[in-house]
Design an enzyme around this catalytic site. Structure first.
Site, PDB file in Angstrom:
ATOM      1  N   HIS A 177      29.731  35.248  36.904  1.00 52.08           N
ATOM      2  CA  HIS A 177      30.378  33.155  36.539  1.00 52.08           C
ATOM      3  C   HIS A 177      29.901  32.450  37.477  1.00 52.08           C
ATOM      4  CE1 HIS A 177      33.179  30.011  34.452  1.00 52.08           C
ATOM      5  NE2 HIS A 177      31.922  30.202  34.481  1.00 52.08           N
ATOM      6  N   ASP A 204      42.039  36.324  34.684  1.00 57.05           N
ATOM      7  CA  ASP A 204      40.898  35.351  34.259  1.00 57.05           C
ATOM      8  C   ASP A 204      42.286  34.358  33.523  1.00 57.05           C
ATOM      9  OD1 ASP A 204      39.115  33.306  33.724  1.00 57.05           O
ATOM     10  OD2 ASP A 204      38.286  34.532  32.720  1.00 57.05           O
ATOM     11  N   LYS A 206      33.530  39.765  35.433  1.00 54.67           N
ATOM     12  CA  LYS A 206      32.945  37.969  35.185  1.00 54.67           C
ATOM     13  C   LYS A 206      32.118  38.177  36.539  1.00 54.67           C
ATOM     14  CE  LYS A 206      34.411  34.054  34.129  1.00 54.67           C
ATOM     15  NZ  LYS A 206      35.870  33.283  33.796  1.00 54.67           N
ATOM     16  N   ASN A 220      42.976  30.861  38.750  1.00 53.41           N
ATOM     17  CA  ASN A 220      43.793  30.262  38.647  1.00 53.41           C
ATOM     18  C   ASN A 220      44.827  29.890  37.961  1.00 53.41           C
ATOM     19  OD1 ASN A 220      40.584  29.616  36.779  1.00 53.41           O
ATOM     20  ND2 ASN A 220      42.743  29.350  35.760  1.00 53.41           N
ATOM     21  N   CYS A 236      37.581  27.631  36.827  1.00 54.27           N
ATOM     22  CA  CYS A 236      36.824  29.363  37.630  1.00 54.27           C
ATOM     23  C   CYS A 236      36.142  29.272  38.381  1.00 54.27           C
ATOM     24  CB  CYS A 236      37.518  30.548  36.309  1.00 54.27           C
ATOM     25  SG  CYS A 236      36.183  29.737  35.164  1.00 54.27           S
TER      26      CYS A 236
END
Length: 441
Positions: free
Chosen positions: A117, A12, A115, A269, A56
């Site tokens: 998200h 991340d 994660k 990213n 993200c």
């Protein structure tokens, strides 16, 4: 050969040069990425690989759907914030086919650890979009010790039930992944492979190493941690993640699964404030190279030649399309893929094919198009043309010298943009900080 097991590791906000195998430097804690570097040495490293977005959740939409994220409303917030909890709009609709749902149809066990998200239950969730199991966070980021999101609410789940566990969240995700491999090993040996998404929050803010539990009260006031962190704690966070990846690789070896398991590592990213993106400029939220060009590493001993390097252009959704093809999954004709399989390159790293790549951001009205060596970029009202083979730092703007090429690439971008929905009026850009907090990059 049986279908491969797949372990898809996503870090991340990792910078392009944060890893040793991408030129990363040692810091006070020493080398930060020994195990990830071993993955690269034992497989293939892509030097021209990109994320679908410089932020993200849009990239995660692309990974899951194998399509440009702009096709779904939830991906048009940059990114989805924890304030969207309870929304029935901002998330990945369960009816949309996904990489895990199509692999499950093809006979895979599927799990997400880490994660998500991509929206909150009851409207959205990992197990509503193809994962048999989920253990992790729904939000974009949490405190590494309290596991609370930026809203202050506890955000660690097993399935859709809150789960309370003491520990540093990077280590918790790593150990859970080892446990998953232990439980799936017999099925994998019997011909039912597994697809494990291991999506870390590291090295995303707040800047907490294993030794920083004492700062959680101050971090709780602002999870962006604008007055904390440094390059040393940041690199130690990468090192903790890297150690966990070593545990995962040990588990594959112990069960005799290493030879026919595809392990892919990347970032969602480009890097944030403490990252190293050299030689690239910019970072998270930018369509300059530092915001979108990311590490892409793949290891699959049965197929990928050891120590390979590729200059093939690719982005997140291409890797997802590759995994689908390897697993024998069939795309839904109602949702044709934008991603392109990279299998020919994995088998023979000397192979290369033309792959135009498009991006769009609400933030600063950015546009980008990569075709061959050339990149068209627009930021605010300014347009740029760069030859990346000669100028990866995007400093020499050739727009005035080559107006015809600029016009051609602008038109190509506009034609592509007409194929995806427009940016909605209510699309939100969440920066978290500005030049009032720190000087511009």
């Amino acid at each position: 050969m049986n279908k491969p097991n797949i372990v898809f590791i996503v870090s991340d906000d990792l910078g392009y040069a944060d890893l040793g195998c991408y030129g990363g430097r040692e810091s006070e804690c020493g080398a930060a990425s020994l195990n990830i570097d071993r993955l690269a040495a034992g497989g293939i490293r892509f030097t021209q690989g990109y994320a679908n977005s410089p932020v993200c959740s849009p990239t995660r939409f692309a990974i899951m759907t194998m399509r440009y994220q702009y096709r779904l409303r939830g991906a048009l917030d940059e990114p989805i914030s924890s304030a969207s909890k309870g929304s029935t709009v901002l998330g990945l609709p369960p009816e949309v086919p996904t990489l895990p749902s199509l692999l499950r149809e093809s006979g895979y066990n599927t799990a997400l650890i880490g994660k998500w998200h991509l929206g909150y239950p009851p409207a959205f969730g990992p197990q509503r979009s193809g994962y048999d199991e989920f253990f992790g966070i729904m939000a974009g980021g949490v405190d590494y010790f309290t596991h609370c999101s930026g809203r202050g609410d506890h955000d660690l789940y097993q399935g859709e039930n809150e789960h309370f566990e003491v520990g540093y969240i990077t280590d918790i995700f790593s150990k859970r992944s080892v446990n998953y491999i232990d439980r799936m090993a017999d099925d994998a040996k019997a011909g039912k492979p597994f697809f494990l998404s291991l999506h870390y929050t590291a090295p995303h803010w707040p800047w907490e190493t294993r030794d920083d539990a004492h700062i959680t009260p101050e971090v709780a006031k602002n999870l962006f941690h604008l007055d904390g962190g440094n390059i040393h704690s940041y690199r130690k966070m990468i090192q903790h993640m890297d150690e966990g990846i070593g545990w995962v690789m040990d588990a594959l070896r112990q069960h005799g699964l290493e030879e026919n398991t595809l392990v892919v590592f990347t970032s969602d990213n480009g890097g944030e404030r403490f990252s190293d993106n050299w030689p690239l400029v910019g970072g998270k939220m930018d369509l300059t190279e530092g915001g979108i060009r990311v590490p892409w590493i793949a290891r699959w001993p049965a197929v990928i030649p050891t120590g390979s390097t590729s200059t093939q252009h690719c982005m997140s959704m291409d890797w997802a399309a590759t995994m689908l093809a390897l697993g024998g999954g069939q795309p839904d004709p109602k949702y044709p893929l934008d991603g392109v399989s990279l299998l020919t390159v994995l088998c023979d790293p000397t192979q290369h094919f033309e792959r135009p790549l498009y991006w769009r951001m609400n933030h600063r009205q950015q546009r980008a198009l990569r075709v061959g060596d050339w990149k068209y970029l627009k930021v605010d009202a300014s347009e740029y043309l760069f030859n990346l083979s000669a100028d990866e730092r995007e400093r020499a703007n050739l727009a005035n010298r080559m107006p015809e090429r600029l016009q051609q690439m602008r038109e190509q971008w506009l034609q592509w943009n007409a194929t995806v929905p427009p940016i909605p009026q209510d699309g939100i850009v969440s920066l978290g900080y500005s030049t009032k907090d720190m000087p511009q990059r």
